[in-house]
Write a protein that holds these residues in place. Sequence first.
Motif, mmCIF file in Angstrom:
data_model
loop_
_atom_site.group_PDB
_atom_site.id
_atom_site.type_symbol
_atom_site.label_atom_id
_atom_site.label_comp_id
_atom_site.label_asym_id
_atom_site.label_seq_id
_atom_site.Cartn_x
_atom_site.Cartn_y
_atom_site.Cartn_z
ATOM 1 N N TYR A 546 16.143 -19.733 34.454
ATOM 2 C CA TYR A 546 16.995 -18.687 35.065
ATOM 3 C C TYR A 546 18.157 -19.242 35.856
ATOM 4 C CZ TYR A 546 12.668 -16.510 33.880
ATOM 5 O OH TYR A 546 11.563 -16.113 33.195
ATOM 6 N N GLY A 547 18.101 -20.558 36.136
ATOM 7 C CA GLY A 547 19.166 -21.151 36.937
ATOM 8 C C GLY A 547 18.583 -22.238 37.813
ATOM 9 N N TYR A 548 19.347 -22.623 38.820
ATOM 10 C CA TYR A 548 18.917 -23.736 39.674
ATOM 11 C C TYR A 548 18.250 -23.213 40.936
ATOM 12 C CZ TYR A 548 22.370 -26.215 36.802
ATOM 13 O OH TYR A 548 23.094 -26.739 35.767
ATOM 14 N N GLU A 549 17.119 -23.857 41.279
ATOM 15 C CA GLU A 549 16.474 -23.566 42.558
ATOM 16 C C GLU A 549 16.643 -24.774 43.446
ATOM 17 O OE1 GLU A 549 12.423 -22.517 42.831
ATOM 18 O OE2 GLU A 549 12.597 -21.026 41.269
ATOM 19 N N GLY A 550 16.941 -24.569 44.714
ATOM 20 C CA GLY A 550 17.078 -25.692 45.645
ATOM 21 C C GLY A 550 16.166 -25.486 46.835
ATOM 22 N N VAL A 551 15.483 -26.554 47.232
ATOM 23 C CA VAL A 551 14.646 -26.466 48.433
ATOM 24 C C VAL A 551 14.882 -27.714 49.277
ATOM 25 C CG1 VAL A 551 12.287 -26.521 49.318
ATOM 26 C CG2 VAL A 551 12.849 -25.049 47.389
ATOM 27 N N ALA A 552 15.224 -27.479 50.546
ATOM 28 C CA ALA A 552 15.309 -28.583 51.505
ATOM 29 C C ALA A 552 13.986 -28.592 52.251
ATOM 30 C CB ALA A 552 16.476 -28.379 52.454
ATOM 31 N N ASP A 553 13.456 -29.753 52.453
ATOM 32 C CA ASP A 553 12.124 -29.875 53.052
ATOM 33 C C ASP A 553 12.071 -29.265 54.451
ATOM 34 O OD1 ASP A 553 9.671 -30.883 54.092
ATOM 35 O OD2 ASP A 553 9.758 -32.542 52.664
ATOM 36 N N PRO A 554 11.093 -28.363 54.689
ATOM 37 C CA PRO A 554 11.003 -27.762 56.023
ATOM 38 C C PRO A 554 10.636 -28.770 57.113
ATOM 39 C CG PRO A 554 9.124 -27.127 54.672
ATOM 40 C CD PRO A 554 10.084 -27.840 53.777
ATOM 41 N N ARG A 555 10.255 -29.979 56.744
ATOM 42 C CA ARG A 555 9.970 -31.003 57.750
ATOM 43 C C ARG A 555 11.248 -31.486 58.433
ATOM 44 N NH1 ARG A 555 6.896 -31.223 53.508
ATOM 45 N NH2 ARG A 555 4.682 -31.697 53.577
ATOM 46 N N GLY A 556 12.399 -31.203 57.850
ATOM 47 C CA GLY A 556 13.672 -31.692 58.401
ATOM 48 C C GLY A 556 14.626 -30.550 58.645
ATOM 49 N N PRO A 557 15.855 -30.880 59.060
ATOM 50 C CA PRO A 557 16.821 -29.850 59.428
ATOM 51 C C PRO A 557 17.630 -29.341 58.247
ATOM 52 C CG PRO A 557 17.722 -32.021 59.867
ATOM 53 C CD PRO A 557 16.359 -32.243 59.275
ATOM 54 N N GLY A 558 17.263 -29.724 57.013
ATOM 55 C CA GLY A 558 18.164 -29.580 55.875
ATOM 56 C C GLY A 558 18.376 -28.173 55.361
ATOM 57 N N ASP A 559 19.210 -28.141 54.311
ATOM 58 C CA ASP A 559 19.680 -26.879 53.785
ATOM 59 C C ASP A 559 20.029 -27.048 52.310
ATOM 60 O OD1 ASP A 559 20.487 -24.268 54.056
ATOM 61 O OD2 ASP A 559 22.563 -24.791 54.498
ATOM 62 N N ALA A 560 19.457 -26.159 51.465
ATOM 63 C CA ALA A 560 19.874 -26.151 50.061
ATOM 64 C C ALA A 560 20.833 -24.989 49.889
ATOM 65 C CB ALA A 560 18.669 -25.991 49.143
ATOM 66 N N GLU A 561 21.871 -25.204 49.055
ATOM 67 C CA GLU A 561 22.863 -24.138 48.866
ATOM 68 C C GLU A 561 23.298 -24.121 47.407
ATOM 69 O OE1 GLU A 561 27.048 -23.149 50.894
ATOM 70 O OE2 GLU A 561 25.588 -23.960 52.295
ATOM 71 N N GLY A 562 23.320 -22.934 46.818
ATOM 72 C CA GLY A 562 23.764 -22.840 45.434
ATOM 73 C C GLY A 562 24.795 -21.742 45.273
ATOM 74 N N TYR A 563 25.334 -21.648 44.083
ATOM 75 C CA TYR A 563 26.294 -20.551 43.822
ATOM 76 C C TYR A 563 26.266 -20.189 42.363
ATOM 77 C CZ TYR A 563 29.697 -23.783 41.735
ATOM 78 O OH TYR A 563 30.326 -24.695 40.922
#
Length: 563
Positions: A546-563
């Motif tokens: 269906y497309g791309y899924e992004g996950v930043a690990d909740p152990r850190g401050p990160g962020d996944a972003e798609g469009y």
Amino acid sequence: MSNIRSVIFTLLLTASTSFAQISVLKPAFGRDGMVSSADSIASAVGVEIMKEGGNAIDAAVAMGFVLAVTYPQAGNLGGGGYYMIHLSNGGNYAIDARETAPSRAARDMYLDSVGNVDSHRELIGGLSVGVPGNVDGLILAEKKFGRLSLAKVMQPAIELAKNGFRVSYALADVFKRDKGRLSLYRTTMRYFSKDGHMYEAGELLVQKDLAKVLEKIAEKGRDGFYEGKIPEMIAREDQETGGIITAQDVENYHAELRRPISVDYRGYDVLSMPPSSSGGVCLAEELNILSKFDLSKYGYGASESLHYEIEAMRRAFADRDKYLGDVDYVSVPVKRLLSKVYADSLAKEINPFSATPSIDIYPHLIHPPHEGTHTTHYSVIDAEGNAVSVTTTLNSYFGSFVVVNGAGFFLNNEMDDFSAKPGAPNQFGAIGGYANSIAPGKRMLSSMTPTIVLKDRKPFLILGSPGGTTIINAVLQVILNVIDYHMPLARAVEAGRIQMQWVPDIVYYEPEALVYDVKQSLISRGYHLEPREYIGEVETILVTPYGYEGVADPRGPGDAEGY
Ligand code: DON
């Protein structure tokens, strides 16, 4: 919404052999591009570059330079990194931008008069610094695989350095934690403190000198950093703080283009980093051993699965420490370590009922460990399916704590990744053998494991992590969670992890990873268990129908972003 998609995808993937697990984490979703990193500003820039017509490599290079501004604890100009690249035309490439030992380095340079390792000098100040490689890696990636100009992809970093950015909670937190060591160096405090305190969350951090360095690189490419004033400035700062780097060491540095490690795991092609990192070889050895066992039958977190995972980790790390080092200096039996026949023999050695004591593997190499801990990983994919997986580091957060006067960037403390004394552990407890001893110009062994998993020659999973020696196993476990345990991506990333690295003979575990009776079962098999708060911080992208899924690990401050 994307969670539901993810569950449906998992059900498709498992062909209805198990039930999908739900996560409270929401993956980002996109059809045309996705990034996942430890820093929301870098993630936003990655997406913006792709929207403006850049490919995944342009986005990754832009993010690398941005991280050197907004995530100075690990993003860097003064450190090193590894770049794993898959092109939509089928090409796979690895860029090794690992630091090198200075030309005046010597095998015993960290040993005191009685032959013990002086870990202070190996970790803090000028002598701990390897010759920086990351800038050449970024430029090589852009020149060879990017679509936009270097100046264009560097523009966001330049503006963020020149106009400033609001310090994140994550950065303020580590500034506070490391204030003692940061304040050892006047230049460091001049750039990163204000009115006697380290920059706090929400304050505007402007880095004019860093902006000038970035502008020089944007204008002149490699020569903007490796020729002219910068090598002299690095050498001066390094030597004034106890180091031995010369301007010529910096001028002579070159990133290397290498062939990725590639291993088949249950029909997926896992591409990862070859030496000078141990990441790819170690991961491949673990996967080869585990392919002999039916993990999906036992399931995630079952004592049976954990038993085989731990024993595979133990054996791969024993080989890491015995054999691995810079292939330009020592001969590493990569082919043998990756062969299925070898994996078969290791798998047969595993007693199905009990732990193998680490001392039984290579007894003469075992020494007591010491512990410590930063690095950052980001993953990128574009609409055409070009994928990039990057792990970059100063080693510890803020590296050597030394900032180059007039240039405003931190120098790494990567020399700690050599085995200062074969058999004696570094800050991650990794011991390493003669293959990883210090020599002028040599790359120190790394555990960084930027990885791209292909399915039918197309990207399926892009991932990597910080965390020293825990990197390899954090990456391994997310791969197992997706492929063997059929978890949706968010669950695969958040699920509790374990760590075994041969030495010490201890299984570290995140509390969520082991329920009470599993712990009892592992103890009865002879394992020594110790809880740890976090193991790894995996930034991931999954390609679904269906497309791309992004996950930043909740152990850190990160962020996944798609469009
Ligand atoms: O190259 C390596 O393996 C280490 N210098 C990485 C350090 C690291 O991941 C620290 N992060 N927590």
